[in-house]
Design an enzyme around this catalytic site. Structure first.
Site, PDB file in Angstrom:
ATOM      1  N   LYS A 149       0.780  -0.649  -0.123  1.00 57.93           N
ATOM      2  CA  LYS A 149       0.008   0.005   0.055  1.00 57.93           C
ATOM      3  C   LYS A 149       1.032   1.179   0.042  1.00 57.93           C
ATOM      4  O   LYS A 149       1.057   1.490   0.701  1.00 57.93           O
ATOM      5  CB  LYS A 149      -1.027  -0.088   1.058  1.00 57.93           C
ATOM      6  CG  LYS A 149      -1.673   1.242   1.154  1.00 57.93           C
ATOM      7  CD  LYS A 149      -3.036   0.492   2.563  1.00 57.93           C
ATOM      8  CE  LYS A 149      -4.152   1.609   2.262  1.00 57.93           C
ATOM      9  NZ  LYS A 149      -5.105   2.110   1.392  1.00 57.93           N
TER      10      LYS A 149
HETATM   11  N1  PPE Z   1      -7.666  -0.945  -3.453  1.00 59.47           N
HETATM   12  C1  PPE Z   1      -7.171   0.074  -2.982  1.00 59.47           C
HETATM   13  C2  PPE Z   1      -6.937   0.681  -3.690  1.00 59.47           C
HETATM   14  C3  PPE Z   1      -7.393   0.761  -1.428  1.00 59.47           C
HETATM   15  O1  PPE Z   1      -6.426   1.760  -1.462  1.00 59.47           O
HETATM   16  C4  PPE Z   1      -8.331   0.454  -0.257  1.00 59.47           C
HETATM   17  C5  PPE Z   1      -7.449   0.931   0.859  1.00 59.47           C
HETATM   18  C6  PPE Z   1      -8.427  -1.067  -0.191  1.00 59.47           C
HETATM   19  C7  PPE Z   1      -8.475  -1.101  -1.472  1.00 59.47           C
HETATM   20  C8  PPE Z   1      -9.507  -1.688   0.375  1.00 59.47           C
HETATM   21  O2  PPE Z   1      -8.458  -3.032   1.760  1.00 59.47           O
HETATM   22  P1  PPE Z   1      -8.831  -2.301   3.298  1.00 59.47           P
HETATM   23  O3  PPE Z   1      -8.899  -0.520   3.962  1.00 59.47           O
HETATM   24  O4  PPE Z   1      -8.023  -3.260   3.996  1.00 59.47           O
HETATM   25  O5  PPE Z   1     -10.660  -2.747   3.185  1.00 59.47           O
HETATM   26  N2  PPE Z   1      -8.259   2.702   0.835  1.00 59.47           N
HETATM   27  C9  PPE Z   1      -7.447   3.406   1.805  1.00 59.47           C
HETATM   28  C10 PPE Z   1      -7.417   4.459   1.227  1.00 59.47           C
HETATM   29  C11 PPE Z   1      -8.719   5.537   1.027  1.00 59.47           C
HETATM   30  C12 PPE Z   1      -8.306   7.314   0.894  1.00 59.47           C
HETATM   31  O6  PPE Z   1      -8.840   7.344   0.215  1.00 59.47           O
HETATM   32  O7  PPE Z   1      -7.210   7.259   1.885  1.00 59.47           O
HETATM   33  C13 PPE Z   1      -8.474   2.895   3.220  1.00 59.47           C
HETATM   34  O8  PPE Z   1      -9.272   2.783   2.171  1.00 59.47           O
HETATM   35  O9  PPE Z   1      -8.554   2.940   3.900  1.00 59.47           O
END
Ligand code: PPE
Length: 295
Positions: A149
């Site tokens: 990430k």
């Molecule tokens: N894909 C991406 C590209 C992504 O950034 C997130 C989280 C997810 C999937 C879902 O992952 P999880 O949170 O572990 O279920 N994106 C983070 C950032 C959002 C932002 O605008 O800042 C979040 O949801 O915290």
């Protein structure tokens, strides 16, 4: 910041901070929910593990242990006396040499918390959102190593999101380099077909912790789930669709590229999983207590 509590106004860094120029930093997004037993951080251990995995992939040595970071996160929520918040740990390369190769620049760590309501709007979470398949594709897995990430990846996400919003949609959905559905700008995606759940396999997406939670909840409810590639037209004809993410939580999708999904409102399976998810994160479901860290 780096082991010290710093007042909000003083939480500043030098303009020549390496990550600010070149995009290499790794971060997490975690939510803490108000429960009957006080604030509870959702799946803290898994988020901290992913932070360390991201750093490992990108050869960044975090100068703290996982245990120290977990404790620091709990303390940061506690000192802010906040009941419900979003938590943003960030590992970045600090001030030192400029140029792509950061040599001996220090690896810095910060943890910030702030109240953050629904990501895609209150109406989005109850009635569903309208999304657009982006003209921008998610980077190839050998460029955007998707288990990490990483700050820099979100340049691509922002291109997609800005495009979707400028076209009057709420959110973007990116395809992978082979043309299959990958994920949203900051969310994983699920569809329902013949009553069963389908979600993108881990080959071109972030390994979402909400995604994992939803799959486990679905499994325990006897809802079949497959991780299998699917195309945008399969999404068009899905009975239901929804996004998952820490920020987005479980957000129903009611329209894709001008095509109504199902009846154009959150479907049965989506509603059930969404309501179970909120019960779990808010500590109303004992079965998933081990996912909560009380502050
Ligand atoms: N894909 C991406 C590209 C992504 O950034 C997130 C989280 C997810 C999937 C879902 O992952 P999880 O949170 O572990 O279920 N994106 C983070 C950032 C959002 C932002 O605008 O800042 C979040 O949801 O915290």
């Amino acid at each position: 910041m780096d082991g010290e509590f710093v007042e909000w106004e003083k939480a500043n860094i030098h303009i020549l901070t390496h990550s600010l120029h070149y995009g290499l930093g790794v971060f997490e997004g975690i939510r803490c929910y108000a429960t009957e037993k006080g604030p509870a951080i959702f799946r803290l251990k898994e988020h901290v593990e992913r932070l360390f995995s991201s750093a490992h992939i990108f050869l960044m040595k975090i100068p703290f242990t996982e245990k120290e970071i977990m404790e620091a996160i709990i303390k940061t929520v506690a000192v802010n006396k906040i009941k419900e918040c979003y938590i943003r740990p960030l590992v970045y390369i600090g001030y030192g040499a400029m140029g792509l190769y950061p040599k001996d620049n220090p690896v810095k760590v910060s943890i910030a918390v702030w109240p953050w309501g629904t990501y895609l709007g209150e109406e989005g979470i109850t009635k569903g959102i309208r999304i657009k398949v982006s003209s921008f594709i998610r980077g190839h897995v050998n460029s955007n190593l998707s288990r990490g990430k990483v700050c820099g990846y979100y340049v691509n996400s922002q291109l997609a999101k800005k495009e979707a919003i400028s076209c009057g949609y709420d959110e973007a959905l990116l395809l992978d380099t082979e043309g299959y559905v990958s994920e949203g700008s900051g969310e994983n995606v699920f569809i329902v077909r013949n009553g069963a759940l389908k979600t993108t396999p881990l080959t071109s997406i972030l390994e979402g912790i909400t995604r994992d939670s939803i799959m486990e909840i679905a499994r325990n409810e006897g809802i079949a789930t497959v991780e299998e590639r699917f195309t945008r037209d399969e999404l068009y004809i899905a009975e239901e669709a929804f996004f998952t993410g820490t920020a987005a939580e479980v957000t129903p999708i009611r329209e894709v590229d001008g095509r109504t999904i199902g009846e154009g409102k959150p479907g049965k399976v989506t509603k059930k999983l969404q309501s179970l998810f909120f019960d779990v994160v808010k500590g109303r479901n004992r079965q998933y207590e081990s996912w909560l860290t009380y502050v």
